[in-house]
Design a protein around this motif. Structure first.
Motif, PDB file in Angstrom:
ATOM      1  N   ARG A 235       0.840  -1.209   0.000  1.00 21.76           N
ATOM      2  CA  ARG A 235       0.000   0.000   0.000  1.00 21.76           C
ATOM      3  C   ARG A 235       0.877   1.262   0.000  1.00 21.76           C
ATOM      4  O   ARG A 235       0.605   2.212  -0.745  1.00 21.76           O
ATOM      5  N   PHE A 236       1.922   1.247   0.811  1.00 21.43           N
ATOM      6  CA  PHE A 236       2.819   2.400   0.883  1.00 21.43           C
ATOM      7  C   PHE A 236       3.527   2.626  -0.450  1.00 21.43           C
ATOM      8  O   PHE A 236       3.620   3.757  -0.949  1.00 21.43           O
ATOM      9  N   ALA A 237       4.026   1.551  -1.055  1.00 24.05           N
ATOM     10  CA  ALA A 237       4.768   1.678  -2.309  1.00 24.05           C
ATOM     11  C   ALA A 237       3.868   2.168  -3.444  1.00 24.05           C
ATOM     12  O   ALA A 237       4.261   3.044  -4.230  1.00 24.05           O
ATOM     13  N   LEU A 238       2.672   1.634  -3.529  1.00 27.19           N
ATOM     14  CA  LEU A 238       1.761   2.052  -4.594  1.00 27.19           C
ATOM     15  C   LEU A 238       1.275   3.478  -4.385  1.00 27.19           C
ATOM     16  O   LEU A 238       1.108   4.241  -5.355  1.00 27.19           O
ATOM     17  N   SER A 244       2.691  10.263  -8.879  1.00 21.71           N
ATOM     18  CA  SER A 244       3.115  10.746 -10.194  1.00 21.71           C
ATOM     19  C   SER A 244       1.926  10.726 -11.156  1.00 21.71           C
ATOM     20  O   SER A 244       1.139   9.776 -11.167  1.00 21.71           O
ATOM     21  N   PRO A 245       1.787  11.768 -11.973  1.00 20.47           N
ATOM     22  CA  PRO A 245       0.690  11.765 -12.952  1.00 20.47           C
ATOM     23  C   PRO A 245       0.918  10.766 -14.081  1.00 20.47           C
ATOM     24  O   PRO A 245      -0.015  10.434 -14.812  1.00 20.47           O
ATOM     25  N   PRO A 249       5.785   5.069 -13.105  1.00 18.78           N
ATOM     26  CA  PRO A 249       6.137   4.634 -11.750  1.00 18.78           C
ATOM     27  C   PRO A 249       5.214   3.559 -11.194  1.00 18.78           C
ATOM     28  O   PRO A 249       5.675   2.619 -10.534  1.00 18.78           O
ATOM     29  N   THR A 250       3.920   3.655 -11.452  1.00 16.79           N
ATOM     30  CA  THR A 250       2.982   2.653 -10.954  1.00 16.79           C
ATOM     31  C   THR A 250       3.230   1.298 -11.607  1.00 16.79           C
ATOM     32  O   THR A 250       3.227   0.261 -10.934  1.00 16.79           O
ATOM     33  N   VAL A 251       3.465   1.303 -12.924  1.00 16.93           N
ATOM     34  CA  VAL A 251       3.762   0.055 -13.633  1.00 16.93           C
ATOM     35  C   VAL A 251       5.046  -0.568 -13.099  1.00 16.93           C
ATOM     36  O   VAL A 251       5.115  -1.783 -12.833  1.00 16.93           O
ATOM     37  N   ALA A 252       6.074   0.254 -12.914  1.00 13.40           N
ATOM     38  CA  ALA A 252       7.359  -0.252 -12.437  1.00 13.40           C
ATOM     39  C   ALA A 252       7.244  -0.830 -11.036  1.00 13.40           C
ATOM     40  O   ALA A 252       7.794  -1.904 -10.747  1.00 13.40           O
ATOM     41  N   VAL A 253       6.546  -0.142 -10.153  1.00 13.26           N
ATOM     42  CA  VAL A 253       6.401  -0.624  -8.777  1.00 13.26           C
ATOM     43  C   VAL A 253       5.598  -1.920  -8.741  1.00 13.26           C
ATOM     44  O   VAL A 253       5.949  -2.870  -8.019  1.00 13.26           O
ATOM     45  N   ALA A 254       4.512  -2.000  -9.508  1.00 14.00           N
ATOM     46  CA  ALA A 254       3.709  -3.223  -9.535  1.00 14.00           C
ATOM     47  C   ALA A 254       4.534  -4.406 -10.045  1.00 14.00           C
ATOM     48  O   ALA A 254       4.499  -5.503  -9.466  1.00 14.00           O
ATOM     49  N   ALA A 255       5.288  -4.197 -11.123  1.00 11.57           N
ATOM     50  CA  ALA A 255       6.141  -5.269 -11.649  1.00 11.57           C
ATOM     51  C   ALA A 255       7.213  -5.653 -10.639  1.00 11.57           C
ATOM     52  O   ALA A 255       7.516  -6.845 -10.462  1.00 11.57           O
ATOM     53  N   LEU A 256       7.782  -4.661  -9.965  1.00  5.74           N
ATOM     54  CA  LEU A 256       8.811  -4.931  -8.957  1.00  5.74           C
ATOM     55  C   LEU A 256       8.251  -5.766  -7.812  1.00  5.74           C
ATOM     56  O   LEU A 256       8.891  -6.719  -7.347  1.00  5.74           O
ATOM     57  N   ILE A 257       7.059  -5.436  -7.360  1.00  6.77           N
ATOM     58  CA  ILE A 257       6.429  -6.192  -6.270  1.00  6.77           C
ATOM     59  C   ILE A 257       6.231  -7.646  -6.679  1.00  6.77           C
ATOM     60  O   ILE A 257       6.527  -8.577  -5.916  1.00  6.77           O
ATOM     61  N   VAL A 258       5.725  -7.871  -7.883  1.00  7.17           N
ATOM     62  CA  VAL A 258       5.476  -9.237  -8.368  1.00  7.17           C
ATOM     63  C   VAL A 258       6.776 -10.023  -8.480  1.00  7.17           C
ATOM     64  O   VAL A 258       6.863 -11.183  -8.049  1.00  7.17           O
ATOM     65  N   LEU A 259       7.807  -9.395  -9.032  1.00  4.97           N
ATOM     66  CA  LEU A 259       9.076 -10.101  -9.220  1.00  4.97           C
ATOM     67  C   LEU A 259       9.755 -10.396  -7.882  1.00  4.97           C
ATOM     68  O   LEU A 259      10.331 -11.485  -7.699  1.00  4.97           O
TER      69      LEU A 259
END
Length: 443
Positions: A235-238, A244-245, A249-259
């Motif tokens: 929740r904090f990371a997302l 960011s508009p 960043p959202t795509v990168a963080v989501a992919a990072l979390i999954v990996l």
């Protein structure tokens, strides 16, 4: 002393990889579109793209070209496997993000009964068939108990993407039967990934009492850690990324979390896809899910990585093995048990909940579709050495046949439900129940 730099990928190896990816993607997209044109799931065409380039077709038609394109050297094929593994981990993560747990809350006990009956009956039948199959079909060194358990898990899973797409095409996603099917599929997905992770751990560490206990406890520990620690962290990371508009960043963080989740469960001896699924669910339930910003990730995965992965899965099929009577008989037996077990289980669960015959049949059709999930399970079994070429081909056939069966049977059942509803309206029974939650995306 200066260290020697690691050599980069060889020129020829890179050329072969690029041509592999290009041909697989071209055929997967073309045959996927062709399958969709014939009202079949796209995954069927994507799998057959690999079948064409694999030992079933190309190796017989153009053997020299097949050996050049798909060389037997492990290093070359591992490059293609690496791309496929990235694709499947992100695909499973996206699938977890798309699950609608509010459906389970609304449908409650009915969804649980349908799901559990439709899960454990084929699980038990699959385990029994696993023990009865000829030992010649098992890879050398495979424990028969592990194989039987794995086959049971492979036959009990469901894949809701095919059925969700069919329901949306029929404008029946808001109807009660459609919502129950999707809610039951969510429960099936969660339990199925959990069972896959446990059986995979048993295959890796063995079947001693202590190791079996560890295989049971580790997935439970992962889930508890995810709920207590992972959810607030996600929740904090997302939340930070969503400031960011831009979508990046959202795509990168989501992919990072999954990996990272995949790496964590893989390091524990569990399946990497289990970690990917758990992290996808954490993203879905974080309260910070921004579907619009995650759309680029979903598009990239579904339009590029997933078709390549499924085509890669098709490469490992060898349909010529079905010419052997023992393999063909085993395929027919496994397919029959998979279909009958799922239909009977879902039907029993529906009838226990007071639903009518056609509603129960529609639920059985929906739950019978294995699709994406079955292919991933089969690939896991092949990678772990639980499945050989013959049994792998059989399980992929189950995925294809059940995915083809689901839409026409569901349409026929829903037509009868509609007819019955119109009859009831004509007799003053009121109009059929309609539910209004937003439909899930079809992953």
């Amino acid at each position: 002393m200066s260290s020697v730099p690691v050599p980069t990928i060889a020129h020829h190896s890179l050329l072969v990889l690029l041509l592999q990816l290009a041909l697989l993607l071209l055929l997967a997209l073309s045959l996927g579109q062709l399958a969709a044109w014939f009202k079949m799931p796209a995954i069927v065409g994507e799998l057959f793209a690999g079948v064409i380039l694999g030992p079933s077709v190309l190796s017989h038609v153009l053997p020299d070209f097949a050996d050049w394109l798909l060389p037997k050297q492990p290093g070359q094929m591992h490059l293609l496997d690496a791309v496929g593994q990235l694709g499947v981990l992100l695909l499973v993560g996206v699938t977890g993000m798309e699950l609608k747990f509010d459906l389970v809350k609304r449908r409650g006990a009915t969804a649980v009964r349908v799901s559990l009956a439709g899960l454990f009956l084929p699980l038990g039948l699959g385990v029994a068939v696993g023990f009865l199959l000829p030992s010649s079909l098992l890879p050398g060194g495979t424990d028969p108990t592990v194989f039987a358990l794995f086959l049971g898990v492979a036959l009990c899973v469901s894949a809701i993407p095919v059925i969700a797409k069919t329901l949306m095409d029929m404008n029946l996603i808001h109807r009660e039967v459609g919502q129950l099917t999707l809610a039951s599929g969510v429960i099936d997905d969660v339990i199925g990934w959990f069972l896959l992770s446990m059986v995979s751990a048993m295959a890796t560490v063995g079947l001693t009492t202590g190791k079996i206990a560890a295989a049971l406890l580790y997935p439970t520990g992962v889930v508890l850690f995810a709920v207590l620690v992972g959810r607030p962290a996600v929740r904090f990371a997302l939340r930070a990324a969503n400031r960011s508009p831009e979508a990046g960043p959202t795509v990168a963080v989501a992919a990072l979390i999954v990996l990272l989740g995949s790496a964590a469960t893989h390091a524990m001896g569990l399946e990497a896809v289990f970690g990917a699924f758990v992290c996808g669910v954490l993203i879905a339930t974080s309260g910070e899910l921004d579907g619009e910003k995650l759309a680029p990730l979903r598009t990239t995965v579904l339009a590029f990585l997933a078709p390549v992965y499924f085509a890669t899965a098709g490469i490992r099929m060898d349909l010529t093995a079905l010419a052997r009577p023992a393999v063909l008989a085993a395929a027919c037996a496994v397919l029959a048990v998979a279909i009958l077990g799922k239909f009977a289980g879902a039907y029993i669960g529906a009838k226990l909940s007071g639903l009518g015959r056609w509603e129960a049949l529609a639920l059985g059709a929906g739950m019978n579709s294995r699709g994406v999930i079955e292919v991933i399970v089969a690939m896991v079994g092949l990678r772990l050495g639980i499945l050989g070429p013959e049994t792998y081909t059989i399980i992929i056939l189950v995925a294809i046949v059940t995915s083809l069966m689901a839409p026409p049977i569901l349409r026929a059942a829903m037509d009868r439900i509609e007819e019955n509803a119109e009859t009831e309206m004509g007799m003053g029974g009121g109009k059929p129940r309609d539910l209004t939650p937003s439909p899930p995306a079809s992953v």
